[in-house]
Motif scaffolding. Sequence first.
Motif, short mmCIF file in Angstrom:
data_model
loop_
_atom_site.label_atom_id
_atom_site.label_comp_id
_atom_site.label_asym_id
_atom_site.label_seq_id
_atom_site.Cartn_x
_atom_site.Cartn_y
_atom_site.Cartn_z
N ALA A 183 26.79 -3.49 -108.75
CA ALA A 183 26.56 -4.52 -107.75
C ALA A 183 26.20 -4.00 -106.48
O ALA A 183 26.47 -2.74 -106.23
N GLN A 184 25.41 -4.76 -105.98
CA GLN A 184 24.71 -4.19 -104.50
C GLN A 184 25.38 -4.86 -103.36
O GLN A 184 26.45 -5.86 -103.73
N TRP A 185 25.52 -4.32 -102.10
CA TRP A 185 26.25 -4.75 -101.06
C TRP A 185 25.39 -5.11 -99.97
O TRP A 185 24.37 -4.46 -99.52
N CYS A 186 25.70 -5.91 -98.96
CA CYS A 186 25.23 -6.15 -97.68
C CYS A 186 26.04 -5.46 -96.70
O CYS A 186 27.22 -5.91 -96.44
N VAL A 187 25.49 -5.13 -95.69
CA VAL A 187 26.31 -4.70 -94.34
C VAL A 187 25.40 -5.21 -93.20
O VAL A 187 24.21 -5.43 -93.25
N GLN A 188 26.29 -5.95 -92.24
CA GLN A 188 25.87 -6.62 -91.31
C GLN A 188 26.69 -6.27 -89.98
O GLN A 188 27.87 -6.06 -90.19
N PRO A 189 26.25 -6.40 -88.85
CA PRO A 189 27.01 -6.24 -87.46
C PRO A 189 27.99 -7.59 -87.55
O PRO A 189 27.71 -8.39 -87.96
N PHE A 190 29.25 -7.18 -87.14
CA PHE A 190 30.21 -8.33 -86.97
C PHE A 190 29.78 -9.02 -85.41
O PHE A 190 29.50 -8.40 -84.61
N ASP B 66 29.56 -1.23 -83.86
CA ASP B 66 31.13 -0.87 -83.61
C ASP B 66 31.86 -1.41 -84.93
O ASP B 66 32.60 -0.65 -85.08
N GLN B 67 31.61 -2.60 -85.15
CA GLN B 67 32.12 -3.12 -86.37
C GLN B 67 31.32 -3.94 -87.27
O GLN B 67 30.20 -4.27 -86.74
N ALA B 68 31.23 -3.86 -88.66
CA ALA B 68 30.40 -4.36 -89.47
C ALA B 68 31.09 -5.33 -90.55
O ALA B 68 32.27 -5.03 -90.78
N VAL B 69 30.45 -6.29 -90.99
CA VAL B 69 30.82 -6.86 -92.11
C VAL B 69 30.33 -6.29 -93.53
O VAL B 69 28.98 -6.26 -93.69
N LEU B 70 30.90 -6.07 -94.54
CA LEU B 70 30.44 -5.81 -95.76
C LEU B 70 30.99 -6.92 -96.81
O LEU B 70 32.04 -7.39 -96.90
N LYS B 71 29.69 -7.48 -97.61
CA LYS B 71 29.66 -8.42 -98.57
C LYS B 71 29.11 -8.17 -99.77
O LYS B 71 28.18 -7.34 -99.62
N PRO B 72 29.62 -8.68 -100.83
CA PRO B 72 28.86 -8.49 -102.05
C PRO B 72 27.34 -9.14 -101.86
O PRO B 72 27.05 -10.10 -101.32
#
Length: 298
Positions: A168-175, A133-139
């Motif tokens: 640059a690439q990014w990481c997606v993770q569940p919040f 439902d929510q995700a964290v996007l970080k470099p």
Amino acid sequence: MPDATVPPRIACVTSTRLPELCEDDQPFLDELRLRGARAEPVVWDDPEVPWAEYDGVVVRSPWDYPDRPAEFLRWYDRVASVTRIHNSPAAVRGNQHKGYLADLWKADAPVIPTVVVDDPSEAVAVARAHKWDQAVLKPATGLGGRRVTLLTASGDGPPPVPHGPDGAQWCVQPFLPRIREEGELSLVYIDGRPSHAVLKQPSGRDIRVHEGHGGRHMPMEPTAELVDAGDAVLAATGTRDELFARVDVIRDHRGRLLLCELDVTSPCLYFCHRPQAAGDLAAATVARATVRAGATAG
């Protein structure tokens, strides 16, 4: 025979923004000198530094490297070819890009699920595909909470996403909501052994625990559960023999401690919360550098 009494010369690596090291590392520099080492802060990209003349190089606060990751790794290899640098090039090369989190997740390690994308605009589609439902996007290469964004997967259109360097690439993770309720736990390792722990909590509705973003940090006693989690991370990544490490974990909705990040590149080690740890790191550093100093003198 090698002269073991020769005081080792040690470089504490930093950046032009922090030419005298960050405030937290000042006790480490003092402790090195108390142990007889000729220790000094050195800026990593200064072309005039004679790296081969140092018996040990300890990477501490070169915190501009995420803007030039490839250059930083080339520098690392050059220094490693002429002296001993901590941590090892292999450990840093495997740790600098947060894609190692995705690899650990695929291997069923206790880590926050992580997907690497080439463009931040892909993040919402990834979150929806995994039913987050929510995700964290970080470099994928970054530190200090910079460009970290909380995204909502529901809605008609994608929310705005941050911009980063080209390629640059990014990481997606569940919040994980418990970051706001309980915070993040950091376990510091020195010379392969657990040293001390810190509880880090975000401010208000923020999700970033960094002090630069209003986060609050407080010391805590490492629990057996936290040490077990940290030991498992170092074992899975082959980093137990490194000079220093920091393992950051967050609880999921089931109460499990999941790896948020392992930093063996240039972690803040929170000496302000356990001053004697600066002496422990200095002793381990001098012991490793003295071997080379004696051999060189001999």
